[in-house]
Scaffold this active site. Structure first.
Site, PDB file in Angstrom:
ATOM      1  N   ASP A  47      -8.563  -7.267  13.063  1.00 61.85           N
ATOM      2  CA  ASP A  47      -8.282  -8.073  14.258  1.00 61.85           C
ATOM      3  C   ASP A  47      -7.981  -7.157  15.449  1.00 61.85           C
ATOM      4  OD1 ASP A  47      -5.756  -7.219  13.509  1.00 61.85           O
ATOM      5  OD2 ASP A  47      -4.819  -9.196  13.624  1.00 61.85           O
ATOM      6  N   SER A  48      -7.986  -5.829  15.208  1.00 61.74           N
ATOM      7  CA  SER A  48      -7.942  -4.866  16.316  1.00 61.74           C
ATOM      8  C   SER A  48      -9.126  -5.086  17.253  1.00 61.74           C
ATOM      9  CB  SER A  48      -7.954  -3.432  15.781  1.00 61.74           C
ATOM     10  OG  SER A  48      -8.979  -3.252  14.823  1.00 61.74           O
ATOM     11  N   ASP A  86     -10.145  -9.489   8.442  1.00 62.70           N
ATOM     12  CA  ASP A  86      -8.717  -9.541   8.769  1.00 62.70           C
ATOM     13  C   ASP A  86      -8.339 -10.952   9.230  1.00 62.70           C
ATOM     14  OD1 ASP A  86      -6.339  -8.190   8.960  1.00 62.70           O
ATOM     15  OD2 ASP A  86      -6.868  -7.059  10.759  1.00 62.70           O
ATOM     16  N   LYS A 116      -7.805  -9.595   4.460  1.00 66.03           N
ATOM     17  CA  LYS A 116      -6.545  -8.852   4.593  1.00 66.03           C
ATOM     18  C   LYS A 116      -5.581  -9.704   5.405  1.00 66.03           C
ATOM     19  CE  LYS A 116      -5.914  -5.216   7.611  1.00 66.03           C
ATOM     20  NZ  LYS A 116      -4.783  -5.713   8.427  1.00 66.03           N
ATOM     21  N   GLU A 118      -1.254  -9.746   6.954  1.00 69.36           N
ATOM     22  CA  GLU A 118      -0.050  -8.948   7.191  1.00 69.36           C
ATOM     23  C   GLU A 118       1.200  -9.638   6.640  1.00 69.36           C
ATOM     24  OE1 GLU A 118       0.296  -8.115  11.389  1.00 69.36           O
ATOM     25  OE2 GLU A 118      -1.708  -7.220  11.495  1.00 69.36           O
ATOM     26  N   GLU A 185       0.969   0.904   7.226  1.00 68.57           N
ATOM     27  CA  GLU A 185       0.768   1.363   8.606  1.00 68.57           C
ATOM     28  C   GLU A 185       2.066   1.897   9.203  1.00 68.57           C
ATOM     29  OE1 GLU A 185      -1.419  -1.250  11.213  1.00 68.57           O
ATOM     30  OE2 GLU A 185      -0.955  -0.031  12.968  1.00 68.57           O
TER      31      GLU A 185
HETATM   32  O1  KIV Z   1      -6.910  -4.565  12.665  1.00 73.22           O
HETATM   33  C1  KIV Z   1      -7.058  -3.429  12.188  1.00 73.22           C
HETATM   34  O2  KIV Z   1      -7.929  -2.648  12.592  1.00 73.22           O
HETATM   35  C2  KIV Z   1      -6.142  -3.027  11.119  1.00 73.22           C
HETATM   36  C3  KIV Z   1      -6.172  -1.605  10.664  1.00 73.22           C
HETATM   37  C4  KIV Z   1      -5.670  -0.693  11.707  1.00 73.22           C
HETATM   38  C5  KIV Z   1      -5.487  -1.411   9.376  1.00 73.22           C
HETATM   39  O3  KIV Z   1      -5.394  -3.821  10.648  1.00 73.22           O
END
Ligand code: KIV
Length: 246
Positions: A47-48, A86, A116, A118, A185
Site C-alpha cells: 500500500d506504499s 497489501d 499482507k 498490519e 519493520e
Molecule cells: O507497503 C509496503 O510497501 C510495505 C513494505 C514496506 C513492507 O508494507
C-alpha cells in the site's frame, strides 16, 4: 536450471536451509516484469503505492479499488515470483467477515497468491478467519505505517525491553494464528534477530538488520525514484530519478 514458480513451501525451505529470502514491491506491469526477471522471490504490491504512485501523504487514504487495480497489472507481469497484496487501511479492521471478503478479492480479482496485513495480537481473530478461508496471510509488525499517527510518527519500534517483549509476543501470536511469514519493520537488529530465531516461519525485515530470514525494499527507494521520504536504512542501488532528469 529451469525456473519454477515460487511457493510458500519454497520460502519456508529457504528459512529452514538458512538461505535469504528476497522481496521487493512492484505496482505495475513493467515494474513487475523487471522484478520477476531479477529472480526476486516475492513481489509485494504494497500500500506504499499510495505514496510512491499516487502522491498521497501516507498509506491511509489507499482504497481496495486502487489496490486491486495495481495488483491486476502486477499479476499480468509476474511469471515466477510469489505475489502478495497489501490490505489497505479499513479493509480488515472493522470486522472479520468484511476482512475475509476483501482478502478473497485480492486472490479472485487481483490475481495475488496471498495477502499482507498490519498488526499484532489485536488482528489474530481476523487472521484466523482469513486463513480458515484458505487465503495465505503475511503479518506485519514493528512500525506499521497505517497506524503511524497512533505510534507518533514513523519511529523505530521495540527499543525498550518491554516493547521488545510485546513485539515477540505479537510475533508468536501471529505465527500461531497461521501466518506463513512476517514483516518486521523498523525494529532494532538484536530484537528482529531474536524474533527470527524464535519463529518457525520466515521473517522479512525492512530497517530491521541482517538477522531476519529475508529483506524487503520499496522499488522506488531501491532505484532512487522517490525523494519525498528517504528512510535512513534504505540501500539505494541506483539513482534513476537523477538519471532521468539528466
Ligand atoms: O507497503 C509496503 O510497501 C510495505 C513494505 C514496506 C513492507 O508494507
Amino acid at each position: 536450471m529451469s525456473r519454477k514458480k515460487v511457493t510458500i513451501l519454497d520460502l519456508q525451505r529457504k528459512k529452514d536451509n538458512g538461505r535469504p529470502i528476497t522481496m521487493l514491491t512492484a505496482y505495475d506491469f513493467t515494474g513487475a516484469t523487471l522484478v520477476d526477471k531479477a529472480e526476486i522471490d516475492v513481489i509485494l504490491v504494497g500500500d506504499s503505492l499510495g505514496m510512491v504512485m499516487l502522491g498521497y501523504n501516507s498509506t491511509v487514504p489507499v482504497t481496495m479499488a486502487e489496490m486491486l487495480h495495481h495488483c491486476r497489472a502486477v499479476a499480468r507481469g509476474t511469471q515466477y515470483a510469489f505475489t502478495v497484496g497489501d490490505m489497505p487501511f479499513l479493509s480488515y479492521q472493522a470486522d472479520a467477515a468484511e476482512a475475509v471478503r476483501n482478502a478473497g478479492l485480492f486472490l479472485k480479482e487481483g490475481g495475488m497468491a496471498a495477502v499482507k496485513l498490519e498488526g499484532g495480537r489485536e488482528v489474530v481473530p481476523t487472521i484466523e478467519a482469513i486463513v480458515r478461508a484458505g487465503i495465505p496471510v503475511m503479518g506485519h509488525i514493528g512500525l506499521t505505517p497505517q497506524s503511524q499517527s497512533k505510534l507518533g510518527g514513523y519511529r523505530i519500534q521495540g527499543k525498550t525491553a518491554v516493547s521488545a517483549h510485546h513485539l515477540l509476543q505479537d510475533a508468536l501470536a501471529l505465527e500461531a494464528a497461521g501466518c506463513f511469514s512476517l514483516v518486521l519493520e523498523a525494529v532494532p537488529e538484536p530484537v528482529a534477530a531474536a524474533i527470527s530465531q524464535k519463529l518457525t516461519i520466515p521473517t522479512i525485515g525492512i530497517g530491521a538488520g541482517a538477522g531476519c530470514d529475508g529483506q524487503v525494499l520499496v522499488f522506488h527507494d531501491l532505484l532512487g525514484l522517490f525523494d519525498r521520504l528517504q528512510p535512513r536504512f534504505v540501500k539505494q542501488y541506483a539513482n534513476l530519478g537523477q538519471a532521468a532528469l539528466d
